[in-house]
Design a protein around this motif. Structure first.
Motif, short mmCIF file in Angstrom:
data_model
loop_
_atom_site.label_atom_id
_atom_site.label_comp_id
_atom_site.label_asym_id
_atom_site.label_seq_id
_atom_site.Cartn_x
_atom_site.Cartn_y
_atom_site.Cartn_z
N CYS A 1 -36.66 -10.68 10.61
CA CYS A 1 -37.87 -10.49 11.43
C CYS A 1 -39.14 -10.53 10.58
CB CYS A 1 -37.79 -9.18 12.21
SG CYS A 1 -36.59 -9.23 13.54
N LEU A 2 -39.08 -9.91 9.40
CA LEU A 2 -40.24 -9.92 8.52
C LEU A 2 -40.58 -11.33 8.05
CD1 LEU A 2 -39.53 -6.69 6.42
CD2 LEU A 2 -41.46 -7.04 8.00
N TRP A 3 -39.56 -12.09 7.63
CA TRP A 3 -39.82 -13.47 7.20
C TRP A 3 -40.29 -14.34 8.35
CZ3 TRP A 3 -41.20 -14.15 2.58
CH2 TRP A 3 -40.59 -13.52 1.50
N ALA A 4 -39.77 -14.10 9.55
CA ALA A 4 -40.24 -14.84 10.73
C ALA A 4 -41.72 -14.53 10.97
CB ALA A 4 -39.41 -14.48 11.96
N ALA A 5 -42.11 -13.28 10.79
CA ALA A 5 -43.52 -12.90 10.94
C ALA A 5 -44.38 -13.59 9.89
CB ALA A 5 -43.67 -11.39 10.85
N VAL A 6 -43.88 -13.67 8.66
CA VAL A 6 -44.62 -14.36 7.59
C VAL A 6 -44.87 -15.81 7.97
CG1 VAL A 6 -44.43 -15.23 5.21
CG2 VAL A 6 -43.87 -12.83 5.72
N VAL A 7 -43.82 -16.50 8.40
CA VAL A 7 -43.94 -17.92 8.78
C VAL A 7 -44.91 -18.05 9.95
CG1 VAL A 7 -42.69 -19.89 9.74
CG2 VAL A 7 -41.70 -18.57 7.85
N ALA A 8 -44.78 -17.18 10.94
CA ALA A 8 -45.62 -17.25 12.12
C ALA A 8 -47.09 -16.96 11.77
CB ALA A 8 -45.14 -16.26 13.18
N LEU A 9 -47.33 -15.99 10.92
CA LEU A 9 -48.71 -15.69 10.52
C LEU A 9 -49.32 -16.87 9.77
CD1 LEU A 9 -48.18 -11.98 9.47
CD2 LEU A 9 -49.65 -12.76 11.35
N GLY A 10 -48.55 -17.45 8.86
CA GLY A 10 -49.03 -18.62 8.13
C GLY A 10 -49.31 -19.78 9.07
N ALA A 11 -48.42 -19.99 10.03
CA ALA A 11 -48.60 -21.07 10.99
C ALA A 11 -49.81 -20.82 11.89
CB ALA A 11 -47.34 -21.24 11.83
N VAL B 1 -26.55 -4.51 7.73
CA VAL B 1 -26.82 -5.39 8.87
C VAL B 1 -28.21 -5.11 9.43
CG1 VAL B 1 -26.15 -5.93 11.26
CG2 VAL B 1 -24.40 -5.79 9.47
N LEU B 2 -28.56 -3.84 9.59
CA LEU B 2 -29.89 -3.49 10.10
C LEU B 2 -30.98 -3.94 9.14
CD1 LEU B 2 -29.13 0.09 11.49
CD2 LEU B 2 -29.49 -2.03 12.81
N GLU B 3 -30.74 -3.78 7.86
CA GLU B 3 -31.71 -4.26 6.86
C GLU B 3 -31.85 -5.78 6.94
OE1 GLU B 3 -30.92 -0.88 3.38
OE2 GLU B 3 -29.99 -2.86 3.21
N ALA B 4 -30.75 -6.48 7.08
CA ALA B 4 -30.78 -7.95 7.13
C ALA B 4 -31.54 -8.44 8.36
CB ALA B 4 -29.36 -8.52 7.10
N VAL B 5 -31.31 -7.81 9.49
CA VAL B 5 -32.03 -8.19 10.71
C VAL B 5 -33.53 -7.93 10.53
CG1 VAL B 5 -32.36 -7.60 13.16
CG2 VAL B 5 -30.05 -7.87 12.24
N LEU C 1 -48.90 -12.18 15.69
CA LEU C 1 -49.13 -10.74 15.59
C LEU C 1 -48.03 -9.95 16.28
CD1 LEU C 1 -53.00 -10.59 16.10
CD2 LEU C 1 -51.70 -10.19 13.98
N GLY C 2 -47.50 -10.49 17.37
CA GLY C 2 -46.37 -9.84 18.04
C GLY C 2 -45.15 -9.77 17.13
N LEU C 3 -44.86 -10.88 16.44
CA LEU C 3 -43.73 -10.88 15.50
C LEU C 3 -43.99 -9.94 14.32
CD1 LEU C 3 -42.83 -14.69 15.45
CD2 LEU C 3 -41.47 -12.81 16.42
N ALA C 4 -45.24 -9.89 13.86
CA ALA C 4 -45.58 -8.98 12.77
C ALA C 4 -45.40 -7.53 13.21
CB ALA C 4 -47.01 -9.23 12.29
N LEU C 5 -45.80 -7.23 14.44
CA LEU C 5 -45.63 -5.87 14.96
C LEU C 5 -44.15 -5.50 15.06
CD1 LEU C 5 -47.03 -3.33 15.97
CD2 LEU C 5 -47.09 -4.35 18.26
N ILE C 6 -43.34 -6.45 15.51
CA ILE C 6 -41.89 -6.21 15.57
C ILE C 6 -41.34 -5.97 14.17
CG2 ILE C 6 -39.65 -7.28 16.06
CD1 ILE C 6 -41.07 -8.69 18.46
#
Length: 168
Positions: free
Chosen positions: A87-97, A79-83, A109-114
Motif C-alpha cells: 500500500c505504501l509503494w502504491a501510494a508512492v507511485v500514485a503520488l508521483g503520477a 503478512v500484515l507488514e507486507a500488505v 491522496l486517498g492511497l497515501a491516507l490508506i
C-alpha cells in the motif's frame, strides 16, 4: 505550486516509510530468526518470568508458550507488514503520477491516507499486543521502536490530511 510541493513532500515521506518497512519485511523473510526469537520471548513472557516473578504471577495466564502459535503470530505480522508495504509503494507511485498529471491527486491522496493509516495501525497493533504480554518488562527497546514508528505514521497521516485540506 504549494500543492505540488506538499504532494512531493508527502511522496518523500511515503518513500521513507515504505523503504524502512520493506527492509524489515525482507529481513523477516530472509532471516526470520532475528526477529522471530524476540517475538517468541515476548509471547512466552520469558523475561518477565525471570526478572519479575511477583508481577508475572498476576498475568501468567496470558503467556503463549506454544511454538506453533508463536510462529503463527510472527508470520501473520509479516503478512500484515507486507500488505502495508504494498500500500505504501502504491501510494508512492500514485503520488508521483499525480504530480506528473497522469493520475488524480484525490486518488493519490486517498492511497497515501490508506498507507499511512495502515503503517500507524500496524505499530499500534504491536503496542497493544505487546501491552497484553507486558513487554515493557524486559523488551523496552522493542516497545520504544514501536512507539517511534507509530508517531512517524501519525505524523505522515497528519501530512496527508494537510495535503487534502490544501487540495480541496
Amino acid at each position: 505550486m504549494l500543492e505540488t510541493i506538499l504532494i512531493c513532500a508527502l511522496c518523500l515521506q511515503m518513500i521513507c516509510m515504505a523503504a524502512w518497512l520493506t527492509i524489515g519485511v525482507v529481513e523477516n523473510i530472509m532471516h526470520p530468526f532475528l526477529n522471530e526469537t524476540f517475538t517468541a520471548l515476548v509471547l512466552d513472557m520469558e523475561r518477565m518470568r525471570a526478572g519479575y516473578p511477583e508481577a508475572y504471577e498476576h498475568v501468567a495466564y496470558r503467556r503463549l508458550a506454544s511454538r506453533r502459535m508463536q510462529r503463527a503470530f510472527f508470520y501473520v505480522a509479516i503478512v500484515l507488514e507486507a500488505v502495508t508495504v504494498i500500500c505504501l509503494w502504491a501510494a508512492v507511485v500514485a503520488l508521483g503520477a499525480s504530480v506528473g498529471g497522469w493520475l488524480s491527486v484525490e486518488l493519490a491522496l486517498g492511497l497515501a491516507l490508506i498507507g499511512a493509516t495502515m503503517f500507524s495501525s500496524l505499530w499500534a497493533g504491536f503496542l497493544i499486543l505487546g501491552n497484553y504480554f507486558c513487554y515493557w518488562f524486559g523488551h523496552e527497546g522493542g516497545q520504544n521502536t514501536h512507539f517511534h514508528m507509530l508517531h512517524w505514521g501519525m505524523a505522515a497521516t497528519l501530512l496527508v490530511v494537510v495535503c487534502i485540506a490544501v487540495v480541496s
